[in-house]
Design a protein around this motif. Structure first.
Motif, PDB file in Angstrom:
ATOM      1  N   ALA A  29     -28.792 -32.134  26.678  1.00 54.78           N
ATOM      2  CA  ALA A  29     -27.582 -31.983  26.056  1.00 54.78           C
ATOM      3  C   ALA A  29     -27.407 -31.592  25.001  1.00 54.78           C
ATOM      4  CB  ALA A  29     -26.762 -32.869  26.669  1.00 54.78           C
ATOM      5  N   SER A  30     -28.512 -32.784  24.188  1.00 57.60           N
ATOM      6  CA  SER A  30     -28.028 -32.275  22.682  1.00 57.60           C
ATOM      7  C   SER A  30     -29.070 -30.791  21.726  1.00 57.60           C
ATOM      8  CB  SER A  30     -28.628 -33.453  21.685  1.00 57.60           C
ATOM      9  OG  SER A  30     -28.216 -35.044  21.985  1.00 57.60           O
ATOM     10  N   TRP A  31     -30.170 -30.777  22.654  1.00 57.37           N
ATOM     11  CA  TRP A  31     -30.256 -29.762  22.449  1.00 57.37           C
ATOM     12  C   TRP A  31     -29.525 -28.634  22.383  1.00 57.37           C
ATOM     13  CZ3 TRP A  31     -30.471 -24.830  25.340  1.00 57.37           C
ATOM     14  CH2 TRP A  31     -31.432 -23.812  24.765  1.00 57.37           C
ATOM     15  N   ARG A  32     -29.287 -28.179  23.600  1.00 58.32           N
ATOM     16  CA  ARG A  32     -27.767 -27.605  23.938  1.00 58.32           C
ATOM     17  C   ARG A  32     -26.941 -26.956  22.696  1.00 58.32           C
ATOM     18  NH1 ARG A  32     -25.171 -23.478  23.622  1.00 58.32           N
ATOM     19  NH2 ARG A  32     -24.497 -21.919  25.466  1.00 58.32           N
ATOM     20  N   ASN A  33     -26.836 -28.527  22.392  1.00 61.79           N
ATOM     21  CA  ASN A  33     -25.122 -28.210  21.746  1.00 61.79           C
ATOM     22  C   ASN A  33     -25.118 -28.227  20.027  1.00 61.79           C
ATOM     23  OD1 ASN A  33     -22.725 -29.379  22.707  1.00 61.79           O
ATOM     24  ND2 ASN A  33     -23.094 -31.414  22.019  1.00 61.79           N
ATOM     25  N   GLN A  34     -27.247 -28.013  19.863  1.00 59.11           N
ATOM     26  CA  GLN A  34     -27.413 -27.050  18.802  1.00 59.11           C
ATOM     27  C   GLN A  34     -27.966 -25.643  19.017  1.00 59.11           C
ATOM     28  OE1 GLN A  34     -27.774 -28.706  15.677  1.00 59.11           O
ATOM     29  NE2 GLN A  34     -26.840 -30.371  17.076  1.00 59.11           N
ATOM     30  N   SER A  35     -27.768 -24.879  20.120  1.00 60.18           N
ATOM     31  CA  SER A  35     -28.864 -23.600  20.448  1.00 60.18           C
ATOM     32  C   SER A  35     -27.018 -22.713  20.140  1.00 60.18           C
ATOM     33  CB  SER A  35     -28.805 -23.820  21.697  1.00 60.18           C
ATOM     34  OG  SER A  35     -29.977 -22.536  22.408  1.00 60.18           O
ATOM     35  N   ASP A  36     -28.016 -21.577  19.056  1.00 53.27           N
ATOM     36  CA  ASP A  36     -26.957 -20.301  18.897  1.00 53.27           C
ATOM     37  C   ASP A  36     -26.829 -19.992  20.609  1.00 53.27           C
ATOM     38  OD1 ASP A  36     -29.217 -19.011  19.692  1.00 53.27           O
ATOM     39  OD2 ASP A  36     -29.343 -17.991  17.570  1.00 53.27           O
ATOM     40  N   GLY A  37     -27.329 -19.725  21.874  1.00 54.11           N
ATOM     41  CA  GLY A  37     -26.926 -19.298  22.561  1.00 54.11           C
ATOM     42  C   GLY A  37     -27.523 -17.970  22.981  1.00 54.11           C
ATOM     43  N   THR A  38     -28.673 -17.748  22.254  1.00 51.32           N
ATOM     44  CA  THR A  38     -29.641 -16.204  22.362  1.00 51.32           C
ATOM     45  C   THR A  38     -30.161 -16.191  23.472  1.00 51.32           C
ATOM     46  OG1 THR A  38     -30.213 -16.883  20.360  1.00 51.32           O
ATOM     47  CG2 THR A  38     -31.490 -15.307  21.931  1.00 51.32           C
ATOM     48  N   GLY A  39     -30.018 -15.151  24.371  1.00 44.43           N
ATOM     49  CA  GLY A  39     -30.015 -15.480  26.255  1.00 44.43           C
ATOM     50  C   GLY A  39     -29.862 -16.274  26.870  1.00 44.43           C
ATOM     51  N   LEU A  40     -28.690 -16.685  26.646  1.00 52.55           N
ATOM     52  CA  LEU A  40     -27.599 -17.083  27.998  1.00 52.55           C
ATOM     53  C   LEU A  40     -26.351 -16.503  27.459  1.00 52.55           C
ATOM     54  CD1 LEU A  40     -28.805 -20.544  26.309  1.00 52.55           C
ATOM     55  CD2 LEU A  40     -29.590 -19.674  28.259  1.00 52.55           C
ATOM     56  N   GLU A  41     -25.753 -16.864  29.298  1.00 51.87           N
ATOM     57  CA  GLU A  41     -24.422 -16.445  28.677  1.00 51.87           C
ATOM     58  C   GLU A  41     -23.275 -17.249  28.466  1.00 51.87           C
ATOM     59  OE1 GLU A  41     -23.807 -13.301  30.287  1.00 51.87           O
ATOM     60  OE2 GLU A  41     -25.270 -12.726  30.787  1.00 51.87           O
ATOM     61  N   GLY A  42     -23.085 -18.442  27.661  1.00 47.19           N
ATOM     62  CA  GLY A  42     -22.004 -19.228  27.832  1.00 47.19           C
ATOM     63  C   GLY A  42     -22.691 -19.242  25.887  1.00 47.19           C
ATOM     64  N   PRO A  43     -21.111 -20.328  25.223  1.00 49.70           N
ATOM     65  CA  PRO A  43     -21.160 -20.051  23.882  1.00 49.70           C
ATOM     66  C   PRO A  43     -21.859 -20.736  23.387  1.00 49.70           C
ATOM     67  CG  PRO A  43     -19.866 -21.464  24.781  1.00 49.70           C
ATOM     68  CD  PRO A  43     -20.515 -20.292  25.892  1.00 49.70           C
TER      69      PRO A  43
END
Length: 553
Positions: free
Chosen positions: A434-448
């Motif tokens: 969860a902490s990693w995802r909150n820092q991610s720029d979403g590259t390669g992912l469908e979400g914000p």
């Protein structure tokens, strides 16, 4: 004699059983290889059938369809078109093999069989395939190419045999499933084989999800001097043209693309996302629905679902009861808003009261407790399944590996669902993800990008909220303690005495072992989910349900 060679690597996503669709993928790849001027197009293990086909290959009609598809693909290779090293089940002389087939000049030119069949962990190929003889090299345009298949390179014998019989280059079709930190294991393995044989190796690996397995691709080439010539991306379909030159010391691959390697929780997140996407889509569902409780597990699953399918394909439902806190209501709504998904609230007080009223005469005189708590969970499960039936969305369930280990889940309640993205993720890792995802720029992912999970969901004490002021630690040790014990018991089969020697309380260790064993019957009925660890529940860790053994601390 040929001194230059162009080999196209096809890191693609076949579907088990979809012979026609997989053949179409091969045709499209062949057209791309031809346009690039390739001499040879290489596919991953059992591409035509999809991997792993399991008992599907025991059906003669299926094997016949696979072999017919291979023969039809051979027609593409005439008139100077690229040859293909395709892979398929192959029946010959009353035996069934895992085969690599060279297609050239419009025909089946050579066939080689997998020699070393894996029969451990998630693999049981000895159940369905016959082992082939030790393979010799294939003569391709005057070049002697060794084709060990996946497991054949995990021991020394096959590669050494190929080197001794004149192989100049090793090409390895793989169906190697993802698990945490496996890419380094593969690279070290290939380095060992290259060092022993002094031959360059092409390692081409499947990508995509198949039931509980995820294949991460990450194909690569090592030259004979052990230098990395190219690295393909993880969790993505890709085609890569490699260019080879014969020199005084043998064949050398010119440097090509080197994709960034994913590390740590980024890699795990992408594995869960790909596994979810392929399970949903390959089973012909258009969307998913899940209960969003305001807790960490459902928030992470919702985010993974959005990253896999897009927000328009994810429906989140809050199912509050009298013990649901105002914080949970606020947090679930905030999470749904951050993810951009449809969000509904369906109170469960009336159906729970209906169950309790119906059971009242039978339960009269008994003490209220876990039975009544589980009615809440089972009511939620029934409502989510009703939504699934009505609208055709697959239910995602949200229990983590820590809870599933000790049975902290309700059968036919919060365990209801078609797939579980975090089934093999321990609770401590759920927080880290969860902490990693909150820092991610979403590259390669469908979400914000970033901040898709409200911070309070990560920071508050976890609770099932089935009674007033309940927390998980009312029933379980702190999760860092629990997960360390479970890591020993599940992943490593560590003795209780050794766990106590690490500093764990003997009574706690014995209790966790007991809970682990008695929850086996629940896990047998759990939804499938993405394999992340070395020993996932299900096909990999196979304990008896009826089990009288207990270790002592």
């Amino acid at each position: 004699m040929v001194d230059n060679l162009k080999i196209m690597l096809a890191q693609l996503n076949p579907t088990v059983g979809a012979v026609a669709a997989n053949s179409d993928l091969a045709r499209t790849a062949h057209a791309e290889a031809a346009a690039a001027g390739a001499d040879l197009l290489v596919f991953t293990e059992l591409f035509i059938s999809g991997y792993p086909p399991e008992d599907l290959v025991l059906k003669p009609a299926f094997v016949d369809a696979c072999q017919e598809a291979v023969k039809n693909l051979a027609e593409l290779t005439g008139n100077g078109s690229p040859a293909m090293l395709i892979t398929s089940p192959w029946a010959e002389d009353g035996k069934l093999y895992n085969a690599a087939i060279l297609l050239e000049d419009g025909k089946v030119d050579a066939v080689r069989f997998k020699y070393d069949l894996p029969n451990y962990g998630v693999f049981d190929e000895k159940r369905v395939f016959d082992p082939g003889p030790a393979p010799g090299p294939i003569n391709f345009r005057g070049i002697r190419i060794g084709v060990p298949i996946c497991e054949d390179i995990w021991t020394e014998e096959t590669c050494e045999t190929l080197e001794e019989t004149g192989a100049e280059l090793l090409i390895v079709p793989n169906g190697s499933p993802f698990e945490r930190d496996k890419q380094d294991v593969r690279l070290n393995l290939v380095v060992a084989r290259v060092t022993e044989t002094n031959l360059p190796m092409i390692y081409v690996n499947q990508v995509g999800g198949q039931d509980e397995l995820v294949f991460d691709g990450a194909s690569f080439v090592l030259n004979a001097d052990r230098s990395l010539a190219c690295q393909m991306p993880e969790f993505e379909e890709a085609m890569l043209l490699t260019e080879w030159t014969r020199g005084p010391d043998g064949w050398v691959c010119a440097g090509a693309d080197t994709a960034r390697q994913l590390l740590g929780y980024e890699e795990i997140w992408h594995a869960c996302v790909l596994g979810t996407r392929d399970y949903v889509r390959k089973n012909r569902f258009e969307s998913v629905v899940l209960g969003l409780s305001g807790g960490i597990d459902s928030a992470v699953v919702a985010a993974m679902a959005v990253d896999a399918l897009g927000p328009d394909k994810v429906h989140c439902v809050m199912l509050p009861y009298e013990y649901t806190s105002s914080d949970s209501l606020e947090d679930a709504e905030a999470c749904a808003k951050a993810l951009g998904v449809r969000y509904d609230v369906v109170p469960i007080s009336e159906p729970v009261a209906g169950f309790l009223n119906s059971l009242g005469p039978m339960f009269e005189g008994t003490t209220e407790g876990v039975t009544e708590e589980n009615i809440q969970s089972r009511t939620r499960g029934a409502i989510l399944m009703a939504i699934s039936n009505k609208f055709g969305s697959m239910v995602l369930t949200t229990g983590n590996k820590s809870e599933m280990s000790v049975g902290y889940a309700t059968l036919y309640g919060d365990m209801n669902g078609g797939f579980n993205p975090i089934k093999d993720v321990y609770k401590s890792d759920v927080y880290a993800l969860a902490s990693w995802r909150n820092q991610s720029d979403g590259t390669g992912l469908e979400g914000p990008a970033r901040r898709v999970i409200p911070e309070r969901i990560i920071s508050k004490a976890p609770s099932a909220e089935l009674r007033p002021d309940q927390t998980d630690q009312d029933s379980l040790p702190e999760y860092d303690v629990l997960d360390d014990i479970l890591d020993g018991l599940v992943e490593s089969e560590t003795s209780l005495a050794d766990l106590v020697a690490k500093g764990h309380d003997p009574a706690v260790v014995e209790r966790i072992q007991h809970l682990l064993y008695i929850a086996e019957y629940k896990r047998r009925q759990a939804a499938p989910g993405v394999k992340i660890t070395r020993r996932a529940f299900g096909k990999e860790r196979r304990y008896p349900i009826t089990n009288g053994f207990r270790d002592k601390a």
